[in-house]
Design an enzyme around this catalytic site. Structure first.
Site, PDB file in Angstrom:
ATOM      1  N   ARG A 180       0.821  -1.219   0.000  1.00 54.01           N
ATOM      2  CA  ARG A 180       0.000   0.000   0.000  1.00 54.01           C
ATOM      3  C   ARG A 180       0.852   1.266   0.000  1.00 54.01           C
ATOM      4  O   ARG A 180       0.521   2.262   0.637  1.00 54.01           O
ATOM      5  CB  ARG A 180      -0.958   0.005   1.197  1.00 54.01           C
ATOM      6  CG  ARG A 180      -1.957  -1.138   1.213  1.00 54.01           C
ATOM      7  CD  ARG A 180      -2.885  -1.086  -0.012  1.00 54.01           C
ATOM      8  NE  ARG A 180      -3.847  -2.189   0.024  1.00 54.01           N
ATOM      9  CZ  ARG A 180      -3.646  -3.366  -0.578  1.00 54.01           C
ATOM     10  NH1 ARG A 180      -2.534  -3.588  -1.244  1.00 54.01           N
ATOM     11  NH2 ARG A 180      -4.556  -4.319  -0.516  1.00 54.01           N
ATOM     12  N   SER A 229     -11.728   0.435   2.437  1.00 53.94           N
ATOM     13  CA  SER A 229     -11.024  -0.009   3.647  1.00 53.94           C
ATOM     14  C   SER A 229     -10.455   1.188   4.400  1.00 53.94           C
ATOM     15  O   SER A 229      -9.739   2.005   3.821  1.00 53.94           O
ATOM     16  CB  SER A 229      -9.903  -0.980   3.287  1.00 53.94           C
ATOM     17  OG  SER A 229     -10.425  -2.170   2.733  1.00 53.94           O
ATOM     18  N   GLU A 299      -5.626   3.702   5.905  1.00 52.67           N
ATOM     19  CA  GLU A 299      -5.512   3.500   4.464  1.00 52.67           C
ATOM     20  C   GLU A 299      -6.206   4.645   3.733  1.00 52.67           C
ATOM     21  O   GLU A 299      -5.764   5.074   2.668  1.00 52.67           O
ATOM     22  CB  GLU A 299      -6.114   2.162   4.046  1.00 52.67           C
ATOM     23  CG  GLU A 299      -5.927   1.851   2.569  1.00 52.67           C
ATOM     24  CD  GLU A 299      -6.167   0.397   2.232  1.00 52.67           C
ATOM     25  OE1 GLU A 299      -6.724   0.137   1.152  1.00 52.67           O
ATOM     26  OE2 GLU A 299      -5.802  -0.488   3.039  1.00 52.67           O
TER      27      GLU A 299
END
Length: 318
Positions: A180, A229, A299
């Site tokens: 990520r 998310s 996130e």
């Protein structure tokens, strides 16, 4: 400075710019959370050349921020100072096949459309994009992934403009991908990228895409005002498991709550402010830290200024 004043201060600098300039643009109309304050000045360039012209003309001291389709974004209630750039679908949303196994996609292209283009081209390895609610620019920046595949596995090269409007082409290695995350300079604005897949049968690709879609519809609140998310998965666990163990499934702050269906999703179900949403997220982080010692990382990208008297401290100041 008000957006109209900022625009006026730029005077003739932007006389050759062809894109749309909107002062005090409501970011709540852009983000999927439908919350947050305005952008001081929103610029939607006509194409890459127009964006380069704008960047070259813009004074260095004016901050610049790039946003995509707003799916993974929380804009704070005090708004965003300086210029927010949002790439248009017309100028940056195209996809084309350029080789036997390669596709070139603009960074405003929705991830789901890249998956569809790969299906049409008979290229495997793109099915995971069918379930990611974002655009290619964000996928490149955060190494988006799902169903065991990440963006870094498909990227060949990325084209970008720097703060002065100069063109850069970065290889996969130069993007510095990790979970990520990419190490590419935050000053670079991605405009397009080349992706590589592998030959696959249409039936095989479609079956994988259907599996992704079924999973999303079954376990995620895809029809709510959400940002996807909320937290990254910690090492050795899943964010939703830690949120659930800390007793935060369904937890509410103001007009926002953690989804009962998938407790790593925040939901705006009652005209939540950005303060409500960020406060909810930090409350969850604090409770998970207390329960398991894990410091969950956001996130969702949070940006802009807090409203006066409504600052949210990390872990609520713990």
């Amino acid at each position: 400075m008000a957006g109209a004043d900022l625009l006026a201060s730029l005077g003739d600098r932007l006389e050759t710019v062809r894109g749309r300039l909107t002062p005090d643009a409501g970011m709540d109309k852009i983000t999927w959370f439908r919350a947050g304050g305005p952008a001081e000045l929103l610029f939607q360039p006509a194409d890459e050349a127009d964006l380069a012209t704008f960047l070259a003309a813009l004074p260095e001291e004016i901050p610049v921020l790039v946003v995509g389709i707003g799916s993974n974004l929380l804009v704070r209630d005090g708004g965003v100072p300086g210029v927010v750039i949002r790439l248009s679908a017309k100028g940056f949303g195209q996809v084309e096949r350029i080789g036997e196994r390669t596709l070139r996609a603009g960074t405003a292209l929705p991830d789901k459309r890249l998956a569809a283009a790969a299906l049409e081209a008979g290229l495997g390895g793109f099915h995971f994009y069918h379930g990611i609610p974002g655009a290619i620019g964000g996928a490149l920046r955060m190494n988006a992934g799902a169903n065991g595949v990440e963006t870094c596995e498909r990227v060949v090269e990325v084209r970008a403009l720097d703060r002065q409007g100069a063109v850069h082409v970065l290889t996969n290695e130069e993007m510095g991908y990790a979970y990520r995350h990419s190490a590419a300079s935050r000053d670079l604005i991605f405009t397009s990228a080349v992706f590589e897949g592998y030959p696959a049968e249409e039936a095989e690709i479609r079956a994988k895409m259907d599996e992704v879609q079924h999973h999303r519809e079954t376990v995620q609140p895809i029809r709510e005002k959400t940002g996807g998310s909320t937290f990254k998965n910690p090492v050795g666990s899943s964010a939703w498991k830690e949120v659930d163990k800390a007793g935060c499934r369904g937890l509410r702050v103001g007009g926002a709550h953690m989804s009962e269906l998938h407790c790593n999703f925040m939901i705006n179900d009652a005209s939540a402010t950005a303060y409500d949403l960020e406060c909810l997220g930090e409350t969850v982080r604090a409770r998970v830290l207390e329960a398991s010692g894990i410091r969950l990382e956001w996130e969702i990208k949070r940006l802009g200024r807090f409203r006066d008297g409504a600052v949210v401290e990390p872990f609520l100041g713990n």
